[in-house]
Scaffold this active site. Sequence first.
Site, mmCIF file in Angstrom:
data_model
loop_
_atom_site.group_PDB
_atom_site.id
_atom_site.type_symbol
_atom_site.label_atom_id
_atom_site.label_comp_id
_atom_site.label_asym_id
_atom_site.label_seq_id
_atom_site.Cartn_x
_atom_site.Cartn_y
_atom_site.Cartn_z
ATOM 1 N N MET A 50 0.799 -1.213 -0.130
ATOM 2 C CA MET A 50 0.152 -0.036 0.140
ATOM 3 C C MET A 50 0.844 1.273 0.033
ATOM 4 S SD MET A 50 -3.423 -1.051 2.174
ATOM 5 C CE MET A 50 -2.895 -0.407 3.523
ATOM 6 N N GLY A 51 2.333 1.127 -0.224
ATOM 7 C CA GLY A 51 3.076 2.312 -0.444
ATOM 8 C C GLY A 51 3.585 2.942 0.889
ATOM 9 N N TYR A 52 4.209 3.935 0.752
ATOM 10 C CA TYR A 52 4.828 4.654 1.877
ATOM 11 C C TYR A 52 5.770 3.889 2.450
ATOM 12 C CZ TYR A 52 5.311 8.834 4.831
ATOM 13 O OH TYR A 52 5.729 10.138 5.325
ATOM 14 N N GLN A 99 -2.646 -11.761 8.315
ATOM 15 C CA GLN A 99 -3.171 -11.672 6.882
ATOM 16 C C GLN A 99 -2.384 -12.647 5.851
ATOM 17 O OE1 GLN A 99 -2.873 -7.712 4.677
ATOM 18 N NE2 GLN A 99 -0.860 -8.371 4.162
ATOM 19 N N HIS A 111 9.073 1.812 3.804
ATOM 20 C CA HIS A 111 10.076 1.747 5.022
ATOM 21 C C HIS A 111 10.889 0.316 4.794
ATOM 22 C CE1 HIS A 111 7.501 -1.505 6.755
ATOM 23 N NE2 HIS A 111 6.830 -0.574 6.879
ATOM 24 N N ALA A 112 11.815 0.170 5.550
ATOM 25 C CA ALA A 112 12.795 -0.873 5.276
ATOM 26 C C ALA A 112 12.217 -2.384 5.126
ATOM 27 C CB ALA A 112 13.996 -0.836 6.578
ATOM 28 N N LEU A 129 8.479 -1.958 12.164
ATOM 29 C CA LEU A 129 8.306 -0.867 11.140
ATOM 30 C C LEU A 129 6.810 -0.869 10.587
ATOM 31 C CD1 LEU A 129 11.717 -0.562 9.016
ATOM 32 C CD2 LEU A 129 10.941 0.478 11.283
ATOM 33 N N HIS A 188 9.239 -2.936 3.501
ATOM 34 C CA HIS A 188 9.009 -2.983 2.276
ATOM 35 C C HIS A 188 10.215 -3.475 1.557
ATOM 36 C CE1 HIS A 188 5.448 -0.333 3.472
ATOM 37 N NE2 HIS A 188 4.854 -1.363 2.997
#
Length: 287
Positions: free
Chosen positions: A30-32, A153, A34-35, A184, A37
């Site tokens: 879903m973006g934004y 999930q 951080h390390a 995070l 991702h």
Amino acid sequence: MHIIKNLADLSAQCRSWHNDRKSICLVPTMGYYHAGHEDLMAYGRTLADKLVVSLFVNPTQFGPAEDLASYPQDHERDARIAESHGCDVLFLPEAQDMYTQDHATWVEVPKMAKVLCGVSRPIHFRGVCTVVLKLFNLTQADFAVFGEKDWQQQAILKKMCEDLNVPVKILTRATVRENDGLALSSRNVYLTPEERRQAPAIYAGLCAARNLAAKGERNAKKIKDLVLQEWAENIPLGRLDYLTIVDPHSLESVEYLHNDALMACAIRLGKARLIDNILLPACGSQA
Ligand code: PAF
């Protein structure tokens, strides 16, 4: 890296790769970034010939009182990060294309979706399953990578794929943490300085639980009580959503730890609702 917005273009690109016998790994996000991702992307890059990263703040997994409208976004920065990890396609669809006016189909794994986060987020996993199955169908991905911070999930998505014979291999990666232990999350930006100061105590409490289990404590209630006591002392601003010990695969509640179990929690701290989890070792084994 190509940025694709159109669903048919994504399908066509992935079909042509498959025709050339190229394998595809999908990292849904879903973006934004951080390390955490970045770790999913770096790992995804090693799994297949082609890496597709999807970036879509999926409206159907947000409840009416949740943070859909304020969810942090920075597409330009995210695109640079995805490209730096060797992403071949960044898929950036519009909500009206993913969900047409007459969208009427939902994918649910109800038993696993109504526990843990599902208690306070009753439609969340229905939205996640539906969008992720759409992404699997559009890409026909061979592999997909998810983070273990969202343990529920990934457990639900694995069950969905098993039950519906979706031919994708789901792999997971350990939660990436700040130096002080805080998991995070894109939602950590909601924390005030004082909330941020208290937040690492969430994971410290889970580690205390793991140590107690490793010493041989089998009684789930006793383990939970220790954590609740630590949190009461160290996270005075926190409001507990849930703390529970479950089977890591079925997510069924566990009273005595005969096998490895998962301790999972959600805590509200100001505007943020933070989740975390830890595996509790079975009798005698070290975590
Ligand atoms: O974990 C997330 O970021 C989302 O739930 C996912 C898997 C991208 C589906 O929207």
